[in-house]
Write an enzyme that holds these catalytic residues in place. Structure first.
Site, PDB file in Angstrom:
ATOM      1  N   HIS A 193     -10.202  -0.600 -23.428  1.00  0.00           N
ATOM      2  CA  HIS A 193     -11.466  -1.315 -23.572  1.00  0.00           C
ATOM      3  C   HIS A 193     -11.606  -1.741 -25.034  1.00  0.00           C
ATOM      4  O   HIS A 193     -10.878  -1.251 -25.893  1.00  0.00           O
ATOM      5  CB  HIS A 193     -12.639  -0.402 -23.184  1.00  0.00           C
ATOM      6  CG  HIS A 193     -12.668   0.831 -24.022  1.00  0.00           C
ATOM      7  ND1 HIS A 193     -11.977   1.986 -23.677  1.00  0.00           N
ATOM      8  CD2 HIS A 193     -13.254   1.092 -25.217  1.00  0.00           C
ATOM      9  CE1 HIS A 193     -12.153   2.894 -24.615  1.00  0.00           C
ATOM     10  NE2 HIS A 193     -12.915   2.384 -25.566  1.00  0.00           N
ATOM     11  N   HIS A 234      -9.845  -4.380 -31.812  1.00  0.00           N
ATOM     12  CA  HIS A 234      -8.508  -4.059 -31.308  1.00  0.00           C
ATOM     13  C   HIS A 234      -8.614  -3.266 -30.014  1.00  0.00           C
ATOM     14  O   HIS A 234      -9.674  -2.738 -29.677  1.00  0.00           O
ATOM     15  CB  HIS A 234      -7.732  -3.240 -32.346  1.00  0.00           C
ATOM     16  CG  HIS A 234      -8.300  -1.870 -32.538  1.00  0.00           C
ATOM     17  ND1 HIS A 234      -9.410  -1.639 -33.325  1.00  0.00           N
ATOM     18  CD2 HIS A 234      -7.947  -0.663 -32.019  1.00  0.00           C
ATOM     19  CE1 HIS A 234      -9.699  -0.343 -33.292  1.00  0.00           C
ATOM     20  NE2 HIS A 234      -8.832   0.273 -32.498  1.00  0.00           N
TER      21      HIS A 234
END
Length: 192
Positions: free
Chosen positions: A40, A127
């Site tokens: 996620h 990221h």
């Protein structure tokens, strides 16, 4: 309960990330790969949230979400944290040339700071955590693998909602349970 706010990834992107992980199976002994279903894009780590505060936390998330339209993000590139020395994290980058993602993250910081949650002191580097290093002795091989993936491109993600997750820690790793979802640009939050 331990909670965070994040953007979920579609299955096709998670599958591309799994292919990338498998391409570097030689690192398996030194890296604990993130399971694709656990990947996620974190916007705000909240830490421990009392059960009684979950509704107001979901409301704050929904209030932030109403201020932003859906965002299209590119999932590409690879890197390591920290940038020098022993590697702790392998990641795949998130590119948002519009800057909306950064503004969404900053709005989350502001909203949750007003509820008493600590502000993140580090700069935001969007990221996806591909893996965590369990043996720093693999750092040289990991950095070489990351260099080879500079051109990695998993495609685009259309982020249409943010999710309040509970993180349940266990010896087998973390499990993330969605507690509430809020659509970007739409009023209200639906508790799961």
């Amino acid at each position: 309960m331990r909670c965070f706010i994040a953007i979920e990834l579609p299955e096709e992107i998670r599958n591309q990330l799994l292919v990338l992980q498998r391409r570097h199976a030689a690192l398996d002994r030194g890296v604990r790969w993130t399971q694709p279903e656990q990947m996620h894009l974190t916007l705000k780590f909240l830490g421990e949230v009392p059960d009684a505060d979950i509704p107001r936390t979901a409301e704050a998330m929904a209030a932030v979400a109403t201020k932003f339209s859906p965002i299209t993000l590119a999932v590409r590139g690879a890197g390591c944290f920290p940038p020098g020395g022993a590697v702790r994290i392998l990641w795949v980058g998130i590119d948002d040339p519009t800057g909306v993602l950064g503004r969404l993250r900053n709005a989350c910081e502001e909203a949750f700071a007003s509820l008493g949650f600590a502000r993140e002191r580090r700069g935001y580097t969007p990221h996806l955590t591909l893996g965590r290093v369990r043996d720093p002795g693999f750092s040289v091989q990991i950095r070489e693998a990351v260099r080879k993936e500079a051109g990695f491109d998993a495609g685009r993600v259309r982020a249409e909602e943010v999710v309040l997750f509970q993180s349940i820690l266990s010896p087998a790793g973390s499990t993330y349970v969605p507690l509430s979802r809020a659509r970007l640009g739409v009023k209200g939050a639906a508790t799961v």
